[in-house]
Every structure is written in structure tokens, then in C-alpha cells.
Design a protein around this motif. Structure first.
Motif, PDB file in Angstrom:
ATOM      1  N   ARG A  94       0.799  -1.237   0.000  1.00 23.41           N
ATOM      2  CA  ARG A  94       0.000   0.000   0.000  1.00 23.41           C
ATOM      3  C   ARG A  94       0.826   1.279   0.000  1.00 23.41           C
ATOM      4  NH1 ARG A  94      -5.083  -1.825   3.801  1.00 23.41           N
ATOM      5  NH2 ARG A  94      -5.736  -3.492   2.379  1.00 23.41           N
ATOM      6  N   PRO A  95       1.839   1.418   0.870  1.00 19.46           N
ATOM      7  CA  PRO A  95       2.584   2.687   0.845  1.00 19.46           C
ATOM      8  C   PRO A  95       3.335   2.921  -0.467  1.00 19.46           C
ATOM      9  CG  PRO A  95       3.353   1.276   2.644  1.00 19.46           C
ATOM     10  CD  PRO A  95       2.291   0.541   1.928  1.00 19.46           C
ATOM     11  N   TRP A  96       3.664   1.842  -1.169  1.00 22.74           N
ATOM     12  CA  TRP A  96       4.418   1.970  -2.418  1.00 22.74           C
ATOM     13  C   TRP A  96       3.494   1.951  -3.640  1.00 22.74           C
ATOM     14  CZ3 TRP A  96       8.421   3.576  -0.162  1.00 22.74           C
ATOM     15  CH2 TRP A  96       8.853   3.015   1.022  1.00 22.74           C
ATOM     16  N   ARG A  97       2.163   1.891  -3.390  1.00 19.99           N
ATOM     17  CA  ARG A  97       1.141   1.934  -4.439  1.00 19.99           C
ATOM     18  C   ARG A  97       1.307   0.806  -5.453  1.00 19.99           C
ATOM     19  NH1 ARG A  97       3.385   6.812  -5.023  1.00 19.99           N
ATOM     20  NH2 ARG A  97       3.435   6.630  -7.282  1.00 19.99           N
ATOM     21  N   LEU A  98       1.555  -0.408  -4.952  1.00 25.52           N
ATOM     22  CA  LEU A  98       1.691  -1.583  -5.810  1.00 25.52           C
ATOM     23  C   LEU A  98       0.415  -2.404  -5.739  1.00 25.52           C
ATOM     24  CD1 LEU A  98       5.280  -2.694  -4.780  1.00 25.52           C
ATOM     25  CD2 LEU A  98       4.616  -1.140  -6.620  1.00 25.52           C
ATOM     26  N   LYS A  99       0.090  -3.074  -6.837  1.00 25.04           N
ATOM     27  CA  LYS A  99      -1.121  -3.884  -6.875  1.00 25.04           C
ATOM     28  C   LYS A  99      -0.897  -5.093  -7.772  1.00 25.04           C
ATOM     29  CE  LYS A  99      -6.051  -3.641  -7.837  1.00 25.04           C
ATOM     30  NZ  LYS A  99      -7.169  -2.805  -8.248  1.00 25.04           N
ATOM     31  N   VAL A 100      -1.374  -6.252  -7.321  1.00 28.45           N
ATOM     32  CA  VAL A 100      -1.314  -7.480  -8.105  1.00 28.45           C
ATOM     33  C   VAL A 100      -2.575  -7.572  -8.955  1.00 28.45           C
ATOM     34  CG1 VAL A 100      -1.285 -10.007  -8.010  1.00 28.45           C
ATOM     35  CG2 VAL A 100       0.060  -8.687  -6.364  1.00 28.45           C
ATOM     36  N   ILE A 101      -2.379  -7.794 -10.243  1.00 25.55           N
ATOM     37  CA  ILE A 101      -3.499  -7.967 -11.157  1.00 25.55           C
ATOM     38  C   ILE A 101      -3.232  -9.185 -12.037  1.00 25.55           C
ATOM     39  CG2 ILE A 101      -4.155  -5.522 -11.194  1.00 25.55           C
ATOM     40  CD1 ILE A 101      -2.704  -5.320 -13.912  1.00 25.55           C
ATOM     41  N   ALA A 102      -4.282  -9.714 -12.628  1.00 28.38           N
ATOM     42  CA  ALA A 102      -4.133 -10.797 -13.595  1.00 28.38           C
ATOM     43  C   ALA A 102      -3.544 -10.221 -14.885  1.00 28.38           C
ATOM     44  CB  ALA A 102      -5.486 -11.448 -13.864  1.00 28.38           C
ATOM     45  N   ALA A 103      -3.011 -11.079 -15.725  1.00 24.97           N
ATOM     46  CA  ALA A 103      -2.397 -10.629 -16.974  1.00 24.97           C
ATOM     47  C   ALA A 103      -3.390  -9.880 -17.863  1.00 24.97           C
ATOM     48  CB  ALA A 103      -1.808 -11.814 -17.722  1.00 24.97           C
ATOM     49  N   ASN A 104      -4.682 -10.191 -17.730  1.00 27.05           N
ATOM     50  CA  ASN A 104      -5.697  -9.502 -18.533  1.00 27.05           C
ATOM     51  C   ASN A 104      -6.159  -8.193 -17.896  1.00 27.05           C
ATOM     52  OD1 ASN A 104      -7.377 -10.256 -16.444  1.00 27.05           O
ATOM     53  ND2 ASN A 104      -8.603 -11.672 -17.657  1.00 27.05           N
ATOM     54  N   GLY A 105      -5.612  -7.846 -16.743  1.00 25.43           N
ATOM     55  CA  GLY A 105      -5.957  -6.593 -16.073  1.00 25.43           C
ATOM     56  C   GLY A 105      -7.011  -6.728 -14.993  1.00 25.43           C
ATOM     57  N   GLY A 106      -7.640  -7.893 -14.877  1.00 27.03           N
ATOM     58  CA  GLY A 106      -8.669  -8.106 -13.861  1.00 27.03           C
ATOM     59  C   GLY A 106      -8.088  -8.639 -12.557  1.00 27.03           C
ATOM     60  N   ALA A 107      -8.992  -9.089 -11.712  1.00 23.62           N
ATOM     61  CA  ALA A 107      -8.571  -9.664 -10.426  1.00 23.62           C
ATOM     62  C   ALA A 107      -8.126 -11.112 -10.636  1.00 23.62           C
ATOM     63  CB  ALA A 107      -9.719  -9.609  -9.426  1.00 23.62           C
ATOM     64  N   PRO A 108      -6.999 -11.500 -10.068  1.00 23.80           N
ATOM     65  CA  PRO A 108      -6.538 -12.885 -10.208  1.00 23.80           C
ATOM     66  C   PRO A 108      -7.447 -13.851  -9.440  1.00 23.80           C
ATOM     67  CG  PRO A 108      -4.773 -11.447  -9.411  1.00 23.80           C
ATOM     68  CD  PRO A 108      -6.039 -10.666  -9.362  1.00 23.80           C
ATOM     69  N   SER A 109      -7.512 -15.084  -9.902  1.00 23.59           N
ATOM     70  CA  SER A 109      -8.337 -16.101  -9.243  1.00 23.59           C
ATOM     71  C   SER A 109      -7.595 -16.660  -8.032  1.00 23.59           C
ATOM     72  CB  SER A 109      -8.645 -17.234 -10.222  1.00 23.59           C
ATOM     73  OG  SER A 109      -7.453 -17.938 -10.534  1.00 23.59           O
ATOM     74  N   TRP A 110      -8.337 -17.363  -7.173  1.00 22.01           N
ATOM     75  CA  TRP A 110      -7.741 -17.994  -5.985  1.00 22.01           C
ATOM     76  C   TRP A 110      -6.617 -18.956  -6.359  1.00 22.01           C
ATOM     77  CZ3 TRP A 110      -8.656 -16.022  -1.362  1.00 22.01           C
ATOM     78  CH2 TRP A 110      -9.838 -15.324  -1.130  1.00 22.01           C
ATOM     79  N   PRO A 111      -6.845 -19.887  -7.310  1.00 22.95           N
ATOM     80  CA  PRO A 111      -5.762 -20.816  -7.669  1.00 22.95           C
ATOM     81  C   PRO A 111      -4.526 -20.099  -8.225  1.00 22.95           C
ATOM     82  CG  PRO A 111      -7.854 -21.629  -8.528  1.00 22.95           C
ATOM     83  CD  PRO A 111      -8.103 -20.242  -8.003  1.00 22.95           C
ATOM     84  N   THR A 112      -4.762 -19.047  -8.999  1.00 28.80           N
ATOM     85  CA  THR A 112      -3.653 -18.266  -9.553  1.00 28.80           C
ATOM     86  C   THR A 112      -2.817 -17.656  -8.434  1.00 28.80           C
ATOM     87  OG1 THR A 112      -4.887 -17.760 -11.558  1.00 28.80           O
ATOM     88  CG2 THR A 112      -3.120 -16.241 -10.979  1.00 28.80           C
ATOM     89  N   LEU A 113      -3.485 -17.123  -7.430  1.00 23.33           N
ATOM     90  CA  LEU A 113      -2.773 -16.510  -6.307  1.00 23.33           C
ATOM     91  C   LEU A 113      -2.057 -17.564  -5.461  1.00 23.33           C
ATOM     92  CD1 LEU A 113      -5.381 -13.787  -5.326  1.00 23.33           C
ATOM     93  CD2 LEU A 113      -3.212 -13.471  -6.554  1.00 23.33           C
ATOM     94  N   GLY A 114      -2.629 -18.756  -5.365  1.00 20.48           N
ATOM     95  CA  GLY A 114      -1.951 -19.850  -4.670  1.00 20.48           C
ATOM     96  C   GLY A 114      -0.663 -20.241  -5.372  1.00 20.48           C
ATOM     97  N   VAL A 115      -0.705 -20.305  -6.693  1.00 21.29           N
ATOM     98  CA  VAL A 115       0.505 -20.598  -7.473  1.00 21.29           C
ATOM     99  C   VAL A 115       1.525 -19.476  -7.283  1.00 21.29           C
ATOM    100  CG1 VAL A 115       1.410 -20.775  -9.840  1.00 21.29           C
ATOM    101  CG2 VAL A 115      -0.646 -22.042  -9.180  1.00 21.29           C
ATOM    102  N   ARG A 116       1.052 -18.249  -7.303  1.00 21.86           N
ATOM    103  CA  ARG A 116       1.940 -17.103  -7.108  1.00 21.86           C
ATOM    104  C   ARG A 116       2.665 -17.196  -5.765  1.00 21.86           C
ATOM    105  NH1 ARG A 116       2.851 -12.021  -8.852  1.00 21.86           N
ATOM    106  NH2 ARG A 116       3.440 -10.525  -7.244  1.00 21.86           N
ATOM    107  N   TYR A 117       1.930 -17.527  -4.703  1.00 15.27           N
ATOM    108  CA  TYR A 117       2.535 -17.633  -3.378  1.00 15.27           C
ATOM    109  C   TYR A 117       3.530 -18.789  -3.312  1.00 15.27           C
ATOM    110  CZ  TYR A 117       3.079 -18.267   1.633  1.00 15.27           C
ATOM    111  OH  TYR A 117       3.611 -18.419   2.887  1.00 15.27           O
ATOM    112  N   ALA A 118       3.172 -19.931  -3.870  1.00 14.66           N
ATOM    113  CA  ALA A 118       4.053 -21.101  -3.825  1.00 14.66           C
ATOM    114  C   ALA A 118       5.358 -20.846  -4.580  1.00 14.66           C
ATOM    115  CB  ALA A 118       3.332 -22.323  -4.390  1.00 14.66           C
ATOM    116  N   VAL A 119       5.263 -20.261  -5.765  1.00 14.39           N
ATOM    117  CA  VAL A 119       6.476 -19.996  -6.555  1.00 14.39           C
ATOM    118  C   VAL A 119       7.310 -18.892  -5.897  1.00 14.39           C
ATOM    119  CG1 VAL A 119       7.351 -19.252  -8.815  1.00 14.39           C
ATOM    120  CG2 VAL A 119       5.438 -20.850  -8.677  1.00 14.39           C
ATOM    121  N   ALA A 120       6.665 -17.900  -5.307  1.00 13.38           N
ATOM    122  CA  ALA A 120       7.407 -16.853  -4.590  1.00 13.38           C
ATOM    123  C   ALA A 120       8.155 -17.443  -3.401  1.00 13.38           C
ATOM    124  CB  ALA A 120       6.457 -15.751  -4.128  1.00 13.38           C
ATOM    125  N   THR A 121       7.558 -18.430  -2.740  1.00 10.83           N
ATOM    126  CA  THR A 121       8.228 -19.102  -1.629  1.00 10.83           C
ATOM    127  C   THR A 121       9.491 -19.801  -2.109  1.00 10.83           C
ATOM    128  OG1 THR A 121       6.140 -19.437  -0.455  1.00 10.83           O
ATOM    129  CG2 THR A 121       7.975 -20.848   0.175  1.00 10.83           C
TER     130      THR A 121
END
Length: 159
Positions: A94-121
């Protein structure tokens, strides 16, 4: 929707790796607080229910130790995935004004965000290699951006 040969997502400013690392450092504090809350029942249970000496720690690499770390990883994942899903931002973003979005510009799905977290780990466990990858990536994407099909953008300043 294309404008001037670019997609709508390309028109939004990408978040540089420096901003993302600052957000990650900021997010360390709420995650650390959550980990402490997770550790309390493990420590209390080990000390009082197990009838162990109060000066003795949970033995490293024991089953209880692994369960505690798995619980911490899951709680941190719940924090970031819920934050990303409910507005695209963690507290650190929030302080850096960053936001996660899907590649199409919409909100990412739950499974997509789970993959994002696992790969970031995995990226963090490898010394942040997946984050540093953004320095050489043509589109400045990290491993978890690529694997999940998400992007981190920098929001404009509010007037």
C-alpha cells in the motif's frame, strides 16, 4: 482492448523490483507477528502438555518443528492471498502503491494466487533468485509473475 498497438495492461506502469523488495521488507512485520501468534500454541503445548522443561526448545527438525513451520507458511499464505484477492495489495504494497493484477488486467483467481505464493516461496528459498530475475527479464517479471500469469503494477498518485 488495444490502443496504439499496446494492450490495456501494457499501458499500466510496471512495478520495478526495488519497489517490490521494499514492499516485501515492509510485509515482513505483519507476517512476523502472525508467526509469533502461530508459535505460541506450539510452545505452550510443548512445554505444558508435554511436561518438558520450560527452558527447552522444540527440537530442530522434529515433527513438531516441521508442523510449526508448515503452519507459519500456511498462515503467511492466507495473509497474502487474502490481501491480493481482496484489493490486490498487502499492507506492505500500500505505501508503495503496488497492486497485483491478472495478466488480462482483472482480479486474479484464488488458484492463480496460490501458485503465485508457492512460486514466490521457492524463489525466496533460493536466495531471492526469482525476484532478481526481474532485472534480466525483458518484461521485468519475476518467476511468480510468470508462473501465475499475474503482474504487479504501480498505481498513480492520488490527487
Amino acid at each position: 482492448m488495444k490502443t496504439d498497438g499496446k494492450s490495456a495492461i501494457d499501458a499500466k506502469p510496471r512495478a520495478l523490483i526495488g519497489w517490490r523488495l521494499l514492499a516485501l521488507a515492509y510485509d515482513l512485520w505483519p507476517v512476523l507477528a502472525l508467526w509469533i501468534l502461530v508459535a505460541v500454541p506450539f510452545t505452550v503445548g510443548y512445554t505444558f502438555l508435554g511436561h518438558h522443561d520450560s527452558h527447552q526448545n522444540i527440537p530442530p527438525y522434529s515433527l513438531l518443528w516441521w508442523l510449526q513451520w508448515l503452519s507459519c507458511w500456511i498462515v503467511a499464505g492466507v495473509y497474502v492471498v487474502l490481501s491480493w484477492r481482496r484489493g490486490g495489495q498487502t499492507l506492505g504494497m500500500r505505501p508503495w502503491r503496488l497492486k497485483v493484477i491478472a495478466a488480462n488486467g482483472g482480479a486474479p483467481s484464488w488458484p492463480t494466487l496460490g501458485v503465485r505464493y508457492a512460486v514466490a516461496t521457492v524463489s525466496l528459498l533460493l536466495g531471492g533468485l526469482g525476484f532478481w530475475w526481474a532485472w534480466v527479464d525483458r518484461e521485468r517479471l519475476t518467476w511468480h509473475d510468470r508462473a501465475s500469469g499475474t503482474r504487479v503494477i504501480r498505481l498513480p498518485k492520488k490527487a
